[in-house]
Design an enzyme around this catalytic site. Structure first.
Site, short mmCIF file in Angstrom:
data_model
loop_
_atom_site.label_atom_id
_atom_site.label_comp_id
_atom_site.label_asym_id
_atom_site.label_seq_id
_atom_site.Cartn_x
_atom_site.Cartn_y
_atom_site.Cartn_z
N CYS A 22 0.83 -1.20 0.00
CA CYS A 22 0.00 0.00 0.00
C CYS A 22 0.87 1.26 0.00
CB CYS A 22 -0.92 -0.02 1.21
SG CYS A 22 -2.05 1.39 1.27
N CYS A 72 -3.80 -3.22 6.20
CA CYS A 72 -3.84 -1.83 5.77
C CYS A 72 -5.15 -1.49 5.06
CB CYS A 72 -2.66 -1.59 4.83
SG CYS A 72 -2.54 0.08 4.21
#
Length: 416
Positions: A101, A222
């Site tokens: 991410c 995440c």
């Protein structure tokens, strides 16, 4: 500073990014807060945590009297992070979505949005990390496009930005930044670099950010949050039932819903088994998941891994490694695990072999091998191959000893 420069601060609605924005404003910068939406669903209790986080980030920006924006990367996150994550699970690996991410979303799409769309001179995040640049210098950099030629000018003078651990070693987040590009790092500042988490909380309390201080620290995947992983992953992958098989004698111990719901080293939930068993290996061809009866079974320990093409933070490998193809440094593949001394060997294709000074438990394909030298994070590579386990080596030694004993036995005299 002689004049104000514009910094875009990534706001998550948490205490770290809130204090990062506050510190930037106190230092005299023109600050814009931006909240990223990267996932679009409710958590297990039916609450949309993204909306609450966005509201918390907005409240901080209003308190600081700085502009606030929202930007959605739901589509980008799906294509560049989550779909890759699913493919890795199907291959029997355990990916790290937080590292992916940061690489693909925060320090790529968001970085370009901050500089190109909002016209910022730099971006900032609430990570506990620091770079080799002084903060003032970051803002004097001009954003230049990467060279269009395939090879760099050999006479070009380059001073790469280096990534170092933050002052709070318990909170240090360089592990999660180990795949960030040199271009993005050059245009990023980390206001919390020299602070501890306790001191950050104290600053937040004094600033009246009580609504973010009350929040639990995010520990889940995440932008997906904390939820039952097996239930979550089975929403996206078809169940592929298989057997739990004992690594010691090949006995079938029970069944599972799919190898992708399990990772090496975790306790296997096997119905009817009173004693704990732990995942030590997977066979994606047969669907078998191999288990061992103790948490520190030799089948869980290995001392060698190979990565895919290694990402060096400074772009180029260290000169010592280029010159000799070998280098001593330190290794970890889990955030906050103790660093282990290792020897790195550079392969022709840019991948590396990492040999550890001692066997480490549950080395896992798909995770990232992150290398350090002193306080510097050198970069990382995805683990794609494991060396033999202590169990396999032990079995091999036993077979060799048995063969040697067999050869030493005198052969029977032929009958006269």
């Amino acid at each position: 500073m002689g004049f104000i420069k514009h910094v875009v601060c990534a706001m998550s609605g948490g205490v770290d990014s809130s204090v990062a924005a506050l510190l930037l404003k106190k230092r005299g910068y023109s600050v814009t807060g931006v909240f990223m939406k990267n996932w679009d669903s409710l958590d297990e209790s039916g609450v949309c945590t993204t909306e609450k986080d966005c509201e918390d980030a907005y409240r901080v920006c209003r308190t600081l009297d700085i502009p606030f924006h929202q930007v959605s990367y739901v589509k980008e996150y799906w294509h560049e992070v989550f779909s890759k994550l699913l493919k890795e699970y199907e291959r029997g690996r355990t990916p790290n979505p937080d590292i992916l991410c940061n690489k693909h979303i925060k320090f790529n799409h968001f970085h370009k949005y901050a500089l190109n769309t909002l016209g910022a001179d730099a971006m900032a995040t609430g990570h506990y990390a620091r770079t080799s640049q002084e903060d003032e210098e970051v803002f004097q950099q001009t954003h230049t496009a990467p060279p269009s030629t395939l090879f760099r000018d050999r006479f070009e003078t380059r001073n790469p930005v280096r990534l170092y651990k933050g002052a709070d070693l318990l909170k240090d987040q360089t592990f999660f930044l180990s795949q960030v590009s040199q271009d993005a790092l050059r245009q990023t500042t980390f206001p919390l670099a020299g602070l501890t988490k306790d001191f950050v909380k104290k600053i937040a309390a004094e600033a009246g950010f009580h609504h973010v201080l009350k929040k639990k620290e995010s520990m889940g995947i995440c932008f997906i949050g904390e939820r039952n992983f097996e239930n979550f992953i089975l929403e996206y992958l078809e169940p592929k039932p298989g057997n739990f098989v004992s690594i010691e004698d090949g006995a079938v111990m029970g069944t599972h819903k799919g190898w992708f719901t399990l990772t090496l080293g975790q306790r296997a939930r096997i119905g009817g088994q009173r004693d704990p068993w732990f995942v030590v290996d997977k066979d994606t061809d047969t669907g078998d998941v191999f288990v061992a009866p103790t948490t520190n079974h030799p089948a869980l320990f290995r001392d060698t891994v190979r990565t895919d093409r290694f990402h060096w933070v400074t772009f180029d490998p260290p000169p010592e490694l280029v010159k000799t193809q070998m280098m001593e440094c330190h290794f970890r593949f889990i955030h906050q695990m103790p660093l282990t001394p290792c020897t790195v060997t550079l392969n022709m294709n840019g991948s590396v072999w990492i040999t550890l000074s001692q066997p480490v438990r549950a080395l896992t394909p798909g995770q990232f091998a992150v290398l350090y030298r002193g306080d510097e994070c050198l970069g990382s590579g995805k683990i794609v191959q494991l060396g033999p386990s202590e169990h396999t080596l032990q079995r091999g030694r036993e077979r060799m000893a048995a063969d040697a004993r067999h050869k030493d036995q005198p052969s029977p005299e032929p009958a006269s």
